[in-house]
Scaffold this active site. Structure first.
Site, mmCIF file in Angstrom:
data_model
loop_
_atom_site.group_PDB
_atom_site.id
_atom_site.type_symbol
_atom_site.label_atom_id
_atom_site.label_comp_id
_atom_site.label_asym_id
_atom_site.label_seq_id
_atom_site.Cartn_x
_atom_site.Cartn_y
_atom_site.Cartn_z
ATOM 1 N N ASP A 206 0.824 -1.212 0.000
ATOM 2 C CA ASP A 206 0.000 0.000 0.000
ATOM 3 C C ASP A 206 0.865 1.272 0.000
ATOM 4 O OD1 ASP A 206 -2.410 1.374 0.045
ATOM 5 O OD2 ASP A 206 -3.216 0.289 1.759
ATOM 6 N N GLU B 99 -0.979 1.853 -5.196
ATOM 7 C CA GLU B 99 -0.762 3.292 -4.974
ATOM 8 C C GLU B 99 -1.868 4.091 -5.652
ATOM 9 O OE1 GLU B 99 -0.320 4.203 -8.354
ATOM 10 O OE2 GLU B 99 1.362 5.535 -7.865
ATOM 11 N N TRP B 100 -2.999 3.409 -5.874
ATOM 12 C CA TRP B 100 -4.260 4.051 -6.278
ATOM 13 C C TRP B 100 -4.211 4.739 -7.643
ATOM 14 C CZ3 TRP B 100 -2.609 6.581 -1.301
ATOM 15 C CH2 TRP B 100 -2.692 5.669 -0.240
ATOM 16 N N GLY B 101 -3.204 4.395 -8.443
ATOM 17 C CA GLY B 101 -3.113 4.989 -9.777
ATOM 18 C C GLY B 101 -2.529 6.381 -9.780
ATOM 19 N N ASP C 214 -10.243 3.633 -3.332
ATOM 20 C CA ASP C 214 -10.965 2.448 -2.862
ATOM 21 C C ASP C 214 -12.379 2.358 -3.404
ATOM 22 O OD1 ASP C 214 -8.678 2.146 -1.444
ATOM 23 O OD2 ASP C 214 -9.612 2.110 0.530
HETATM 24 C C1 GLA Z 1 -5.998 1.473 1.521
HETATM 25 C C2 GLA Z 1 -6.182 0.460 0.400
HETATM 26 C C3 GLA Z 1 -7.313 -0.478 0.765
HETATM 27 C C4 GLA Z 1 -6.999 -1.175 2.083
HETATM 28 C C5 GLA Z 1 -6.740 -0.145 3.171
HETATM 29 C C6 GLA Z 1 -6.224 -0.783 4.445
HETATM 30 O O1 GLA Z 1 -7.085 2.318 1.613
HETATM 31 O O2 GLA Z 1 -6.446 1.105 -0.813
HETATM 32 O O3 GLA Z 1 -7.526 -1.430 -0.256
HETATM 33 O O4 GLA Z 1 -5.877 -2.003 1.906
HETATM 34 O O5 GLA Z 1 -5.794 0.821 2.757
HETATM 35 O O6 GLA Z 1 -5.981 0.146 5.452
#
Ligand code: GLA
Length: 412
Positions: A155, A188-190, A210
């Site tokens: 993450d 890393e969410w893109g 998310d």
């Molecule tokens: C981030 C990630 C999620 C999850 C949470 C856990 O938000 O994007 O998928 O793993 O952390 O804290």
């Protein structure tokens, strides 16, 4: 002259001797995730509430319900399994939640023919405030390898001052050094275009923030937002060319069975299958309704997702809230999905003979006008004629019509 070359040689060899000549291998383990990974992850349903009892029970349920036979293999523990680092820096699981330790849990998971995934973070702390791997990458990878971990989700919280590409390359090198093949899930969410640098570094990369368990909404958490299924889908625009066997776009885990309506769950699952997304269930497998089971374990829809060509569907047309998505398949078949984004029922009509469907990415063309295909509705399991007839149907609100086209026996 001779003296000069001797001096140069001496200088060079001194430099060579002094420098750290060790070269890291920043390339991921190959031949993993050749089709989108399938499994389960604790986060969507359980958040930080994880312990070894839950993980064992979910693994048991994954086998007992038939999920394993349907292809789900990874049991992934997300955030909050962590205890503290010891005086030598080694990470340990929370002793109250995981009293038997991770090695015992991995042995249990492996004894069921499954694989175990774990979660860490490139920063100082995970998103849930547990110890991150920053500065401990090689030590952590070694620990995970010793435990028998098969999959690492990594993450991106608390990473101030780090560059994503370098940080993920570091953990890849650490996994390499530890010597145990692990799927690396870049999370890393893109933010920093992981689809550009990710293919050699990890096996899948999150393309967005998310997911949230609603079909069409944005959930505002104050300092951050999470996204409904349709919002996540829209964020995949332009990314299909980056995915393929061993390296997938990851639009986040499934929310099937977590509260949406049946048709919405079906549409969510179908679209994740169409865009070759990892199928990581996020519900409580111990308490699944028959409807949820039927969606998550539909062999025909899973086959679309797991098709070995590994090409994501493309959005072919949009008309009156109905999107037509088309995915070429290895065998010469095609999957075609009509996604109704509105809440009300919508008629669809698709004339195979006059539509010209070509896919530049795969170089394939669907000549359904010339080559007759059998059309099979994958959710109802009914044949709905052939491509010499236009397809006419009604798609309920927030639902899909998914068909598979196979060349008619005897035709070219
Ligand atoms: C981030 C990630 C999620 C999850 C949470 C856990 O938000 O994007 O998928 O793993 O952390 O804290």
């Amino acid at each position: 002259m001779k003296k000069l070359s001797f001096m140069l040689l001496l200088l060079a060899s001194t430099a060579y001797g002094q420098g750290n000549n060790y070269k890291q291998n920043y390339r991921k383990f190959d031949n993993l995730a050749m089709t989108p990974p399938m499994g389960w992850n604790s986060w969507n349903k359980f958040g930080c509430n994880v312990d070894e009892k839950l993980i064992r029970e979910v693994a048991d349920a994954l086998v007992a319900t038939g999920m394993k036979d349907a292809g789900y293999t990874y049991i992934n523990i997300d955030d909050c399994w962590h205890g503290d680092r010891d005086s030598l820096g080694f990470i340990h699981p929370d002793p109250k939640r995981f009293p038997s330790g991770m090695k015992a849990l991995a042995d249990y998971i492996h004894s069921k023919g499954l694989k175990l995934g774990i979660y860490s973070d490139a920063g100082s702390q995970t998103c849930g405030g547990r110890p991150g791997s920053r500065g401990y990458e090689f030590q952590d990878a070694q620990t995970y390898a010793k435990w028998g971990i098969d999959y690492l989700k990594y993450d991106w919280c608390n990473t101030e001052g780090l560059k994503a590409e370098g940080a993920y390359k570091t953990i890849t090198a650490a996994i390499r050094k530890a010597g145990r093949p692990m799927v690396l899930s870049i999370c890393e969410w893109g933010n920093d275009k992981p689809w550009v640098w990710g293919p050699n570094v990890g096996h899948l990369w999150r393309t967005t923030g998310d997911v949230y368990n609603c079909f069409d909404c944005i959930k505002d958490h104050g300092s951050w937002k999470s996204w409904g299924v349709m919002q996540i889908l829209d964020k995949q625009d332009g990314l299909r060319k980056y995915a393929g066997p061993g390296h997938w776009n990851d639009p986040d885990m499934l929310e099937v069975g977590n509260g949406m309506k049946e048709g919405e769950d079906r549409a969510h699952f179908t679209m994740w299958a169409m865009i070759a997304a990892p199928l990581i269930a996020g519900n409580d497998l111990r308490k699944m309704s028959e409807q949820t089971k039927a969606i998550l374990m539909d062999k025909d829809v899973i086959a679309i997702n797991q098709d070995s060509l590994g090409v994501q569907a493309f959005k072919y047309a949009v008309k009156d809230s109905v999107e037509t998505w088309i995915k070429p398949l290895k065998s010469g078949d095609w999957a075609v999905c009509f996604l109704n984004r509105s809440k009300s029922d919508k008629p669809v009509e698709f004339n195979w003979a006059t539509e010209s469907v070509t896919d530049d990415l795969s170089g394939k063309a669907l000549n359904a006008g010339q080559t007759p295909y059998v059309v099979r509705n994958l959710w109802t399991k009914k044949e709905t004629g052939a491509t010499n007839q236009p397809l006419k149907a009604t798609v309920p609100g927030h639902d899909v019509l998914l068909v598979r086209l196979s060349p008619k026996p005897g035709s070219k």
